[in-house]
Design a protein around this motif. Structure first.
Motif, mmCIF file in Angstrom:
data_model
loop_
_atom_site.group_PDB
_atom_site.id
_atom_site.type_symbol
_atom_site.label_atom_id
_atom_site.label_comp_id
_atom_site.label_asym_id
_atom_site.label_seq_id
_atom_site.Cartn_x
_atom_site.Cartn_y
_atom_site.Cartn_z
ATOM 1 N N ILE A 526 0.827 -1.217 0.000
ATOM 2 C CA ILE A 526 0.000 0.000 0.000
ATOM 3 C C ILE A 526 0.853 1.255 0.000
ATOM 4 O O ILE A 526 0.635 2.182 -0.776
ATOM 5 C CB ILE A 526 -0.949 0.004 1.218
ATOM 6 C CG1 ILE A 526 -1.906 -1.195 1.148
ATOM 7 C CG2 ILE A 526 -1.743 1.296 1.287
ATOM 8 C CD1 ILE A 526 -2.757 -1.372 2.377
ATOM 9 N N ILE A 527 1.855 1.297 0.896
ATOM 10 C CA ILE A 527 2.675 2.508 1.009
ATOM 11 C C ILE A 527 3.531 2.684 -0.231
ATOM 12 O O ILE A 527 3.741 3.804 -0.703
ATOM 13 C CB ILE A 527 3.541 2.442 2.280
ATOM 14 C CG1 ILE A 527 2.637 2.360 3.512
ATOM 15 C CG2 ILE A 527 4.452 3.653 2.391
ATOM 16 C CD1 ILE A 527 3.347 2.059 4.791
ATOM 17 N N LEU A 528 4.031 1.586 -0.790
ATOM 18 C CA LEU A 528 4.813 1.656 -2.024
ATOM 19 C C LEU A 528 3.983 2.295 -3.138
ATOM 20 O O LEU A 528 4.426 3.229 -3.815
ATOM 21 C CB LEU A 528 5.259 0.254 -2.437
ATOM 22 C CG LEU A 528 5.943 0.134 -3.809
ATOM 23 C CD1 LEU A 528 7.242 0.917 -3.821
ATOM 24 C CD2 LEU A 528 6.184 -1.330 -4.144
ATOM 25 N N GLY A 586 -2.988 9.942 4.600
ATOM 26 C CA GLY A 586 -3.034 9.095 5.786
ATOM 27 C C GLY A 586 -4.324 8.314 5.897
ATOM 28 O O GLY A 586 -4.394 7.331 6.650
ATOM 29 N N LEU A 587 -5.351 8.710 5.153
ATOM 30 C CA LEU A 587 -6.607 7.964 5.177
ATOM 31 C C LEU A 587 -6.466 6.634 4.448
ATOM 32 O O LEU A 587 -7.204 5.689 4.726
ATOM 33 C CB LEU A 587 -7.741 8.797 4.547
ATOM 34 C CG LEU A 587 -8.130 10.070 5.304
ATOM 35 C CD1 LEU A 587 -9.199 10.834 4.538
ATOM 36 C CD2 LEU A 587 -8.627 9.741 6.711
ATOM 37 N N VAL A 588 -5.550 6.569 3.493
ATOM 38 C CA VAL A 588 -5.293 5.295 2.807
ATOM 39 C C VAL A 588 -4.587 4.349 3.766
ATOM 40 O O VAL A 588 -4.988 3.199 3.958
ATOM 41 C CB VAL A 588 -4.441 5.524 1.539
ATOM 42 C CG1 VAL A 588 -4.150 4.186 0.856
ATOM 43 C CG2 VAL A 588 -5.152 6.469 0.590
ATOM 44 N N ALA A 589 -3.525 4.832 4.378
ATOM 45 C CA ALA A 589 -2.789 4.095 5.417
ATOM 46 C C ALA A 589 -2.067 5.149 6.243
ATOM 47 O O ALA A 589 -1.424 6.037 5.674
ATOM 48 C CB ALA A 589 -1.796 3.112 4.800
ATOM 49 N N GLU A 591 0.578 5.230 7.856
ATOM 50 C CA GLU A 591 2.010 5.348 7.618
ATOM 51 C C GLU A 591 2.318 6.272 6.444
ATOM 52 O O GLU A 591 3.425 6.789 6.305
ATOM 53 C CB GLU A 591 2.628 3.970 7.332
ATOM 54 C CG GLU A 591 2.381 2.924 8.408
ATOM 55 C CD GLU A 591 1.161 2.078 8.111
ATOM 56 O OE1 GLU A 591 0.175 2.622 7.553
ATOM 57 O OE2 GLU A 591 1.182 0.885 8.440
ATOM 58 N N ASN A 592 1.317 6.463 5.574
ATOM 59 C CA ASN A 592 1.505 7.316 4.405
ATOM 60 C C ASN A 592 1.843 8.758 4.778
ATOM 61 O O ASN A 592 2.421 9.486 3.975
ATOM 62 C CB ASN A 592 0.244 7.325 3.538
ATOM 63 C CG ASN A 592 0.240 6.195 2.534
ATOM 64 O OD1 ASN A 592 1.272 5.611 2.233
ATOM 65 N ND2 ASN A 592 -0.932 5.856 2.027
ATOM 66 N N VAL A 593 1.439 9.174 5.997
ATOM 67 C CA VAL A 593 1.756 10.536 6.432
ATOM 68 C C VAL A 593 3.270 10.740 6.409
ATOM 69 O O VAL A 593 3.778 11.725 5.870
ATOM 70 C CB VAL A 593 1.194 10.808 7.843
ATOM 71 C CG1 VAL A 593 1.683 12.156 8.368
ATOM 72 C CG2 VAL A 593 -0.330 10.752 7.847
ATOM 73 N N VAL A 594 3.992 9.767 6.976
ATOM 74 C CA VAL A 594 5.454 9.843 7.002
ATOM 75 C C VAL A 594 6.019 9.641 5.603
ATOM 76 O O VAL A 594 6.953 10.341 5.181
ATOM 77 C CB VAL A 594 6.038 8.799 7.982
ATOM 78 C CG1 VAL A 594 7.551 8.802 7.931
ATOM 79 C CG2 VAL A 594 5.547 9.079 9.390
ATOM 80 N N GLY A 595 5.466 8.684 4.864
ATOM 81 C CA GLY A 595 5.931 8.432 3.505
ATOM 82 C C GLY A 595 5.763 9.656 2.613
ATOM 83 O O GLY A 595 6.644 9.978 1.800
ATOM 84 N N THR A 596 4.625 10.342 2.751
ATOM 85 C CA THR A 596 4.368 11.552 1.956
ATOM 86 C C THR A 596 5.356 12.654 2.318
ATOM 87 O O THR A 596 5.912 13.330 1.442
ATOM 88 C CB THR A 596 2.927 12.039 2.179
ATOM 89 O OG1 THR A 596 2.017 11.011 1.784
ATOM 90 C CG2 THR A 596 2.639 13.287 1.351
ATOM 91 N N PHE A 597 5.590 12.851 3.611
ATOM 92 C CA PHE A 597 6.598 13.832 4.034
ATOM 93 C C PHE A 597 7.975 13.450 3.489
ATOM 94 O O PHE A 597 8.783 14.308 3.135
ATOM 95 C CB PHE A 597 6.658 13.920 5.552
ATOM 96 C CG PHE A 597 5.597 14.812 6.149
ATOM 97 C CD1 PHE A 597 5.174 15.955 5.494
ATOM 98 C CD2 PHE A 597 5.038 14.518 7.386
ATOM 99 C CE1 PHE A 597 4.200 16.783 6.046
ATOM 100 C CE2 PHE A 597 4.063 15.335 7.941
ATOM 101 C CZ PHE A 597 3.640 16.478 7.266
ATOM 102 N N ALA A 637 -10.643 9.938 11.330
ATOM 103 C CA ALA A 637 -11.045 8.661 10.727
ATOM 104 C C ALA A 637 -9.812 7.822 10.411
ATOM 105 O O ALA A 637 -8.801 8.344 9.945
ATOM 106 C CB ALA A 637 -11.843 8.928 9.463
ATOM 107 N N PRO A 638 -9.863 6.524 10.671
ATOM 108 C CA PRO A 638 -8.682 5.667 10.475
ATOM 109 C C PRO A 638 -8.416 5.396 9.000
ATOM 110 O O PRO A 638 -9.035 5.999 8.119
ATOM 111 C CB PRO A 638 -9.070 4.391 11.222
ATOM 112 C CG PRO A 638 -10.565 4.339 11.100
ATOM 113 C CD PRO A 638 -11.020 5.770 11.154
ATOM 114 N N CYS A 639 -7.525 4.453 8.740
ATOM 115 C CA CYS A 639 -7.180 4.090 7.366
ATOM 116 C C CYS A 639 -8.346 3.385 6.682
ATOM 117 O O CYS A 639 -9.315 2.984 7.324
ATOM 118 C CB CYS A 639 -5.942 3.200 7.351
ATOM 119 S SG CYS A 639 -6.201 1.615 8.174
ATOM 120 N N PHE A 640 -8.238 3.203 5.364
ATOM 121 C CA PHE A 640 -9.319 2.580 4.600
ATOM 122 C C PHE A 640 -9.642 1.169 5.098
ATOM 123 O O PHE A 640 -10.807 0.757 5.125
ATOM 124 C CB PHE A 640 -8.937 2.525 3.119
ATOM 125 C CG PHE A 640 -9.071 3.848 2.397
ATOM 126 C CD1 PHE A 640 -9.671 4.930 3.019
ATOM 127 C CD2 PHE A 640 -8.592 4.009 1.108
ATOM 128 C CE1 PHE A 640 -9.793 6.155 2.379
ATOM 129 C CE2 PHE A 640 -8.711 5.230 0.448
ATOM 130 C CZ PHE A 640 -9.310 6.300 1.093
#
Length: 723
Positions: A526-528, A586-589, A591-597, A637-640
């Motif tokens: 997902i994060i990839l 971050g709504l997708v996952a 961890e994406n918050v950190v990945g996006t940053f 709201a949490p991840c999907f």
């Protein structure tokens, strides 16, 4: 054709530990037919044709929770070839209640008395041979934690299943009840399987709704039940229950010798302190503070710094040799093959920077998972549920609500699914709505990132995040219970407290790895995918000459979308498009918050000293705004995946949107108050936002202290009874 052996037992009897030991890595997880309760199966080691089914932990076959319904339906409908009944030897009387019901099913049963190491340590004695003779089934001693006797128990279960030798119940109920049971067994005849007649007859006496509906045409049964209730001056369900315990007491009297009758055990002595009315909560707070302090702020930070600065940074030393970092190795390889600039940018600035920023926090998470696994395995977390029941009940929640929250500390999805053990529908819905407030493993990188980049590793940031979640749950319970949707008394909470014991390194390592692997697998999928999308959106855009790659990130598609959303978050202190986009991804996952940053702020680049450029992120928002950002991402709201679990468990679109709306709305309002009041305190800034924050706090306090609305349903019943 494969042989199916079901593991059945009370919660906390060691069933899952035994299942893991018997199956090893040969496990597979699905859902029970028709419901979303997790179904665990595995192939028995050394037997390709033997499948072990791990039934949910239950107290009886008189179903009140969805877990008990699933277990009973499987045993009655699927009829496994044998049942391996695990009982806690240190609490044998309570565990034998389920055992008496299992033997009425007509399925071969072998009983495994677990935790014998604790029994022996206490100086108690269980006469296994007498117990076997009394129950009419084979009984073996095991210690699932230490792996003692488990292979013997499994082999005997397989042998029993191959021989198809049913285990008939040997106990008899009171004379009057026995006569009625015999009469019912004759009348139901071949309406059920021959070996199940006893079970169905007892269920008819217990007025089990499902069984009664199935066998409603059996003649004169209701008349006989009414007659026995009149003669014995009690309802038949209570009569059957009482007779079971009389029978169990007779077994205990002959088969179980307790060395220290009336004398406190080691567990009792510990519980006097850790469950003390006044000390329990401070001890729990201190333990969780220590767990997060060590995991996120000290040892965890050292490990993560090594991963970020070495593995994904400037390289590290191994036995005196310089080992290059992963980005450096990949960049060298891409240069060697003459990779195109755009593809090199995608791999290094997108995938490596994004996924690497997330994976860099794995060491912190593994340390946290090890702590949580230890607390769960030693028996302390069961006490926490008991402690929190005392507190939650005052605020309209049951202690059962805290169990999903404990599970949710690993992942919100199983935490939400665990809410199905709550019988009361209102309490269950409220628990689903609030479970994800507890920081899960996906939120830990966000906590660590904010603590490291904006607060220079301050000791209080990580523990405060955990207690913000607890506070949100308690305050939500108080407020929601005062609404018509959730008013009513909380469901009763009954739970076995297992004896304290030292968990094995193997079990802690297994639990830590399972949780950690789940996180790493998500980073690789997902994060990839998300980081690739983010990289593309921030690298391409529309310019004068048309669509193409842009040199300035502010001209990208991502910036255009982010600028539309950014004003929404301006009152929260982080109204720039990068932070807004990170929160949305971050709504997708989470961890994406950190990945996006990682993609947007170039965490893949390192300074000369090997440390990552945290200052780039730190310069984009103040410390107060950063904490506001953290609170929003913790509570919204949490991840999907978790949203999907909420949708399934609510089984109602309206309730799903109520849950998502409440979580997001609460997150926004709390974050607004944090930023506006925090800015007033730190800089003295006062404005319209500050006024709104104070009004929100006043309204919030009013809702907390506002008297509960009278329960209209209870009033109607009271009025009806008065008439």
């Amino acid at each position: 054709m494969s042989i199916k052996i079901a593991l059945a037992g009370n919660p906390n009897c060691g069933k899952t530990t035994l299942f893991n030991s018997l199956t090893g890595s040969n496990q597979f997880v699905g859902n029970w037919p028709g419901v979303t309760v997790e179904k665990k199966e595995g192939k028995l080691k050394g037997h390709k044709d033997v499948v072990i089914i791990d039934l949910p932990g239950i107290y009886s076959l008189s179903p009140y929770t969805l877990e008990e319904v699933v277990a009973r339906n499987y045993l009655i409908g699927e009829r496994p070839d044998a049942i391996l009944n695990i009982i806690d030897g240190s609490n044998i009387e309570r565990n034998l209640y389920l055992s008496t019901q299992l033997m009425e099913l007509g399925i071969p049963v072998i009983m495994a008395v677990n935790m014998m190491d604790i029994v022996n340590k206490n100086g108690d004695k269980i006469h296994i041979d007498k117990l076997s003779k009394k129950l009419g089934c084979e009984v073996v001693e095991i210690s699932a934690l230490k792996g003692e006797g488990i292979t013997e128990a499994a082999e005997k279960a397989v042998k029993l299943a191959r021989n198809k030798t049913a285990t008939p119940p040997v106990h008899e109920f009171a004379t009057e009840v026995e006569a009625v049971l015999n009469s019912i067994e004759e009348k139901i005849g071949m309406q059920v399987l021959e070996e199940q007649k006893r079970f169905f007859a007892i269920k008819l006496l217990e007025k089990d709704e499902k069984i009664t509906t199935q066998l409603k045409e059996v003649p004169n049964v209701s008349k006989e039940i009414a007659q026995i209730e009149n003669e014995m001056d009690d309802d038949t369900e209570s009569i059957i229950t009482n007779e079971r315990y009389i029978y169990i007491s007779s077994i205990i009297k002959e088969c179980y010798i307790k060395k220290s009758k009336g004398k406190a055990t080691t567990s009792d002595k510990i519980d006097r302190i850790v469950t003390n009315r006044f000390l329990a909560l401070p001890i729990f707070a201190a333990i969780m503070f220590l767990v997060y302090y060590v995991s996120i702020t000290t040892v965890g930070t050292w490990a993560t710094d090594w991963a970020n600065d070495g593995v994904f940074g400037d390289g590290w030393k191994l036995f005196g040799l310089d080992v290059p970092s992963i980005p450096a190795v990949i960049e060298s390889g891409l240069n060697a093959i003459g990779c195109a600039d755009w593809l090199q940018g995608l791999i290094l600035d997108g995938i490596v920077a994004g996924v690497g920023a997330v994976l860099g926090f794995v060491p912190q998470m593994l340390i946290l998972f090890a702590f949580l696994a230890f607390l769960e395995a030693c028996g302390y977390m069961a006490r926490v549920a008991f402690i929190m029941d005392r507190i939650f009940r005052k605020f309209g929640l049951s202690g059962k609500s805290f169990i999903p929250m404990l599970i949710g500390s690993g992942c919100g999805v199983p935490g939400i699914m665990a809410s199905r053990t709550i019988e009361n529908d209102r309490d269950r819905k409220m628990t689903i709505m609030t479970t994800t407030f507890i920081p899960c493993s996906a939120k830990l990188p966000i906590i660590a990132l904010i603590a490291g980049a904006l607060f220079h590793g301050a000791w209080w940031v990580a523990p405060s995040a955990y207690f913000v979640g607890i506070a949100a749950i308690i305050c939500s319970g108080i407020i929601l219970k005062k609404t018509r949707l959730f008013q009513g008394d909380p469901a009763p909470f009954v739970m076995e407290l297992p004896a304290y014991h030292m968990p094995t390194v193997e079990n802690i390592a297994r639990s830590m790895w399972e949780r950690g692997y789940s996180f790493i697998k998500k980073a690789g999928t997902i994060i990839l995918l998300s980081t690739i999308v983010v990289w593309f959106a921030q690298s391409f855009g529309f310019k004068d000459h048309g669509f193409g790659m842009v040199e300035n990130m502010n001209d990208s598609i991502l910036a255009s979308l982010g600028n539309i959303l950014a004003p929404i978050f301006t009152p929260l202190g982080w109204g720039d498009w990068k932070s807004a986009v990170a929160a949305i991804t971050g709504l997708v996952a989470k961890e994406n918050v950190v990945g996006t940053f990682g993609v947007l702020f170039g965490f893949g680049e390192v300074a000369d000293n090997g440390s990552q450029i945290w200052g780039t992120l730190a310069g984009s928002m103040t410390a107060v705004a950063a904490y506001s950002f953290l609170v929003f991402n913790l509570l919204c709201a949490p991840c999907f995946a978790a949203m999907g679990a909420i949708k399934r468990e609510m089984n109602n679109t309206k309730w799903f949107w109520i849950a998502i709306g409440y979580q997001t709305g609460l997150a926004y309002l709390v974050s607004l108050c944090v930023y506006q009041i925090g800015t007033l305190v730190t800089t003295g800034t006062f404005g319209i936002g500050t006024i709104v924050a104070f009004l929100l706090i006043i309204g919030f306090v009013y809702l907390l202290v506002k008297p509960n609305q009278p329960n209209q349903t209870a009033q109607v019943r009271k009025a009806a009874s008065a008439k």
